[in-house]
Design an enzyme around this catalytic site. Structure first.
Site, mmCIF file in Angstrom:
data_model
loop_
_atom_site.group_PDB
_atom_site.id
_atom_site.type_symbol
_atom_site.label_atom_id
_atom_site.label_comp_id
_atom_site.label_asym_id
_atom_site.label_seq_id
_atom_site.Cartn_x
_atom_site.Cartn_y
_atom_site.Cartn_z
ATOM 1 N N CYS A 1 0.630 -17.503 30.190
ATOM 2 C CA CYS A 1 0.135 -18.751 29.860
ATOM 3 C C CYS A 1 -0.608 -19.525 30.982
ATOM 4 O O CYS A 1 0.250 -19.550 31.980
ATOM 5 C CB CYS A 1 1.169 -19.867 29.256
ATOM 6 N N CYS B 1 -7.463 -18.424 29.553
ATOM 7 C CA CYS B 1 -6.382 -18.864 28.713
ATOM 8 C C CYS B 1 -6.060 -17.752 27.874
ATOM 9 O O CYS B 1 -6.958 -16.946 27.438
ATOM 10 C CB CYS B 1 -6.731 -19.902 27.744
ATOM 11 N N THR B 2 -4.745 -17.326 27.817
ATOM 12 C CA THR B 2 -4.342 -16.082 27.013
ATOM 13 C C THR B 2 -4.735 -16.153 25.878
ATOM 14 O O THR B 2 -4.656 -14.839 25.020
ATOM 15 C CB THR B 2 -2.695 -15.818 27.161
ATOM 16 N N HIS B 3 -4.985 -17.130 25.095
ATOM 17 C CA HIS B 3 -5.241 -17.287 23.425
ATOM 18 C C HIS B 3 -6.754 -16.767 23.442
ATOM 19 O O HIS B 3 -7.100 -16.206 22.273
ATOM 20 C CB HIS B 3 -5.378 -18.927 23.192
#
Length: 280
Positions: A82, A193-195
């Site tokens: 994150c 952002c890892t999303h």
């Protein structure tokens, strides 16, 4: 639930991974592919989602709580999957766990600055990541190589967390953000952002064929491998372990909801995954 047993071979221990939600699954996927003999414990801190707009001290508290829990589980290393958590709490986590390998995640500014032809790199990230001192220092470090333009994306994580993902709404939210980066001549867009890798196809569509879109899952997997090798913790076994046995999933939210998102994002291989409720 896997816990550390005295005398167990250290290479048999798992690597702890956490994120505010499903974003870290993009990093987990890269680590599963790049480190085929490793096992993982993945925590989705969904009760406290999203991290991106919360006060820094709250995120730091969550980082310390989750890192303590993962270390108590006997994990041999930890990956903070994150960007927001890394920016808010990586230094504190490393101070609290001085002899424990911790891999954080930062936007891929270095490869982007080497790739750009216009000299302008765009970054899409959460509000907190963009505002953090760690991020500002990262941007300044590569300032001579490229002009870096960061665009916060409030609301994007929440849309990606919906199941199924509302792609028209996501595209509508991203359109003006991507257009602004293109207007400023960015020819590389970094997903901070890892999303965001789960909507990389929409970002590429909006940006057009002349713009490269870069994510950080594989660089983090490579960094983890390097750290495990240097600490002599890398599992070198080559026996085939079924995918479902390689990851233990935990969520501070609703297990069934997380499992639905897991299958939607990573595929039907995970439909029999067991997700445990975590109360920390």
């Amino acid at each position: 639930m896997q816990s550390h047993t005295p005398g167990i071979a250290v290479f048999a221990q798992s690597v702890g991974v956490f994120d505010s939600g499903v974003g870290g699954l993009s990093v987990l996927k890269a680590m599963l592919n790049h480190l085929p003999a490793e096992r993982f414990q993945f925590v989705a801190d969904e009760r406290h989602l999203p991290y991106g707009d919360k006060p820094q001290h709250e995120i730091t508290d969550r980082v310390l709580t989750l890192s303590n829990w993962l270390r108590n589980q006997g994990c041999k290393a930890m990956v903070m999957a994150c960007n927001t958590a890394t920016a808010a709490g990586a230094n504190q986590a490393r101070a609290a766990h001085a002899n424990w390998p911790i891999v954080g995640i930062e936007p891929a500014v270095k490869p982007a600055s080497m790739l750009t032809k216009t000299g302008v790199v765009g970054i899409l990230a959460t509000t907190n990541t963009v505002a953090s001192e760690r991020f500002k220092a990262l941007v300044e470090r590569f300032d001579p190589m490229a002009k870096v333009i960061a665009h916060p994306c409030p609301g994007l994580v929440e849309l990606i967390e919906q199941s199924p993902m509302p792609e028209p709404a996501i595209e509508a939210l991203l359109k003006p953000m991507v257009a602004e980066l293109l207007q400023k001549q960015a020819d590389v867009i970094v997903l901070g952002c890892t999303h965001y890798p789960f909507v990389a196809h929409l970002i590429s569509k909006l940006a057009g064929p002349g713009v490269a879109v870069i994510e950080t899952g594989l660089p983090v997997a490579k960094q983890l491998k390097t750290r495990l090798e240097s600490e002599r913790l890398l599992n070198m076994g080559n026996e085939h372990v079924p995918l479902l046995e390689r990851v233990s999933f935990f969520t501070t939210g609703q297990p069934e909801s997380f499992k639905t998102k897991l299958v939607n994002l990573l595929g039907s291989d995970w439909r029999n995954a067991h997700v445990q409720q975590l109360d920390v």
